[in-house]
Design a protein around this motif. Structure first.
Motif, short mmCIF file in Angstrom:
data_model
loop_
_atom_site.label_atom_id
_atom_site.label_comp_id
_atom_site.label_asym_id
_atom_site.label_seq_id
_atom_site.Cartn_x
_atom_site.Cartn_y
_atom_site.Cartn_z
N GLU A 143 0.82 -1.22 0.00
CA GLU A 143 0.00 0.00 0.00
C GLU A 143 0.85 1.26 0.00
OE1 GLU A 143 -2.55 -0.30 3.35
OE2 GLU A 143 -3.79 -1.89 2.49
N LEU A 144 2.03 1.20 0.62
CA LEU A 144 2.91 2.36 0.70
C LEU A 144 4.06 2.17 -0.28
CD1 LEU A 144 3.06 2.78 4.59
CD2 LEU A 144 1.48 3.87 2.96
N ALA A 190 -0.51 5.67 -7.90
CA ALA A 190 -1.52 6.48 -7.20
C ALA A 190 -2.91 6.24 -7.78
CB ALA A 190 -1.16 7.96 -7.29
N ARG A 195 2.96 12.46 -3.01
CA ARG A 195 3.69 13.53 -2.29
C ARG A 195 5.16 13.43 -2.65
NH1 ARG A 195 6.12 14.19 2.77
NH2 ARG A 195 5.55 12.08 3.45
N SER A 202 -4.01 13.48 -4.82
CA SER A 202 -3.85 13.63 -3.37
C SER A 202 -3.00 12.52 -2.77
CB SER A 202 -5.23 13.66 -2.69
OG SER A 202 -5.83 12.37 -2.70
N ARG A 203 -2.85 11.40 -3.48
CA ARG A 203 -2.07 10.27 -2.96
C ARG A 203 -0.59 10.35 -3.32
NH1 ARG A 203 -7.10 7.28 -3.90
NH2 ARG A 203 -6.53 6.89 -6.07
N GLY A 228 -4.56 3.32 -6.34
CA GLY A 228 -4.96 3.39 -4.94
C GLY A 228 -3.84 3.39 -3.93
N SER A 229 -2.57 3.32 -4.38
CA SER A 229 -1.44 3.31 -3.45
C SER A 229 -1.09 4.73 -3.00
CB SER A 229 -0.22 2.67 -4.12
OG SER A 229 -0.48 1.35 -4.53
N GLU A 230 -0.54 4.81 -1.80
CA GLU A 230 0.01 6.08 -1.30
C GLU A 230 1.46 6.15 -1.76
OE1 GLU A 230 -1.59 8.46 0.30
OE2 GLU A 230 -3.48 7.35 0.35
N ALA A 279 -8.44 12.36 -6.39
CA ALA A 279 -8.03 11.38 -5.38
C ALA A 279 -6.61 10.88 -5.66
CB ALA A 279 -9.00 10.22 -5.34
N ALA A 280 -6.32 10.60 -6.94
CA ALA A 280 -4.99 10.11 -7.30
C ALA A 280 -3.93 11.16 -7.00
CB ALA A 280 -4.95 9.72 -8.77
#
Length: 282
Positions: A2-3, A21, A70, A67-68, A24-26, A64-65
């Motif tokens: 997930e990360l 992203a 950084r 925002s995931r 769905g991954s951060e 949403a993508a």
């Protein structure tokens, strides 16, 4: 997984970050300077926005993508990553340094992957104390469009690590995966590089024009893009680095970098990204 971590926010790194992203991954992206970090963020936003404009992505999914993803300048933030994908330039010493740092920072269960297009994976795995958790994940440009990921296992990669990244690429990123042995060029570039080098030598000898070489391969073989146009798109500096690595590995004449390719790189004619390559884009 997930990360996800991505080392480098250039064309390939930003593309990898985007597809992770959107799945769905951060995603945490590492850059070396603030202006590079801002450029990496802009690449991701621009690419996703193009998808919205073309009707391929809904606006809420795009938001949403974005925002995931950084971008950071601190490699220490990668300590909690489940998977880190290195997408730095094709410089062996640089990759060795990066993997040495990641080995000290990323949690012991984390898998380290390299997006190298030609360097044998074992060479970077040796920089770590966890070579069994090091694999190759070779994406293709543009990452959001190209469906393939080559999964490369070294002689010491654990079956569990290879299976984990294959599962992530297939079932989370929805990519086609192929398994390749750990030899320079893997599958795609081992077959592609001699073809590209032959096209350069044909052009260099005056046998045919760039336009006719490209038109012949498109019209005669059904390729979507001719070899010299493809080289301009890839970047001639990237192509030179790949051919040099393959030639160093195999010492076979069809992998030897053509003299014209070296001269063009030395002249700064790298293709689309500089405005001049085999074609003039200005």
């Amino acid at each position: 997984m997930e990360l996800i971590g991505v080392i480098g926010g250039g064309t390939m790194g930003a593309g990898i970050a985007e597809v992770c992203a959107r799945a769905g991954s951060e995603v945490l992206v590492l850059e070396t300077r603030q202006e590079f970090a801002e450029a990496a963020s802009a690449r991701v936003v621009a690419s996703i926005s193009r998808g919205v404009a073309k009707g391929k992505i809904r606006q809420e999914d795009a938001d949403a993508a974005i925002s995931r993803v950084r971008v950071t300048l601190d490699i220490g933030e990668f300590a909690d990553r489940d998977l880190v994908i290195e997408a730095a330039p094709e410089i062996e010493a640089l990759k060795y340094e990066i993997f040495g740092k990641l080995d000290e920072i990323v949690k012991p269960s984390g898998i380290l992957a390299t997006n190298t297009s030609s360097i044998p994976v074992i060479k970077v795995a040796r920089a770590t104390t966890r070579p069994e958790h090091v694999v190759g994940m070779h994406f293709f440009n543009p990452v959001p469009v190209m469906p393939l990921v080559e999964i490369i296992s070294t002689l010491v990669t654990s079956p569990e690590s290879a299976a984990a990244v294959t599962d992530y690429a297939m079932n989370t990123l929805r990519k086609i995966t192929v398994q390749a042995g750990d030899r320079s060029g893997f599958i795609v570039n081992a077959l592609l590089v001699p073809y590209l080098c032959s096209a350069i030598r044909m052009f260099e000898s005056g046998y045919a024009s760039a336009e006719d070489i490209d038109a012949a391969m498109k019209g005669g073989c059904g390729y979507p893009m001719g070899p010299l146009t493809l080289l301009d798109s890839l970047g001639l500096d990237v192509a030179l680095a790949t051919t040099e690595t393959l030639y160093a590995e195999f010492a076979e004449p069809h992998y030897a970098p053509p003299a014209l390719l070296r001269r063009m790189v030395e002249a700064g004619r790298l293709g689309r990204k500089t405005g001049r390559g085999f074609y003039n884009y200005t």
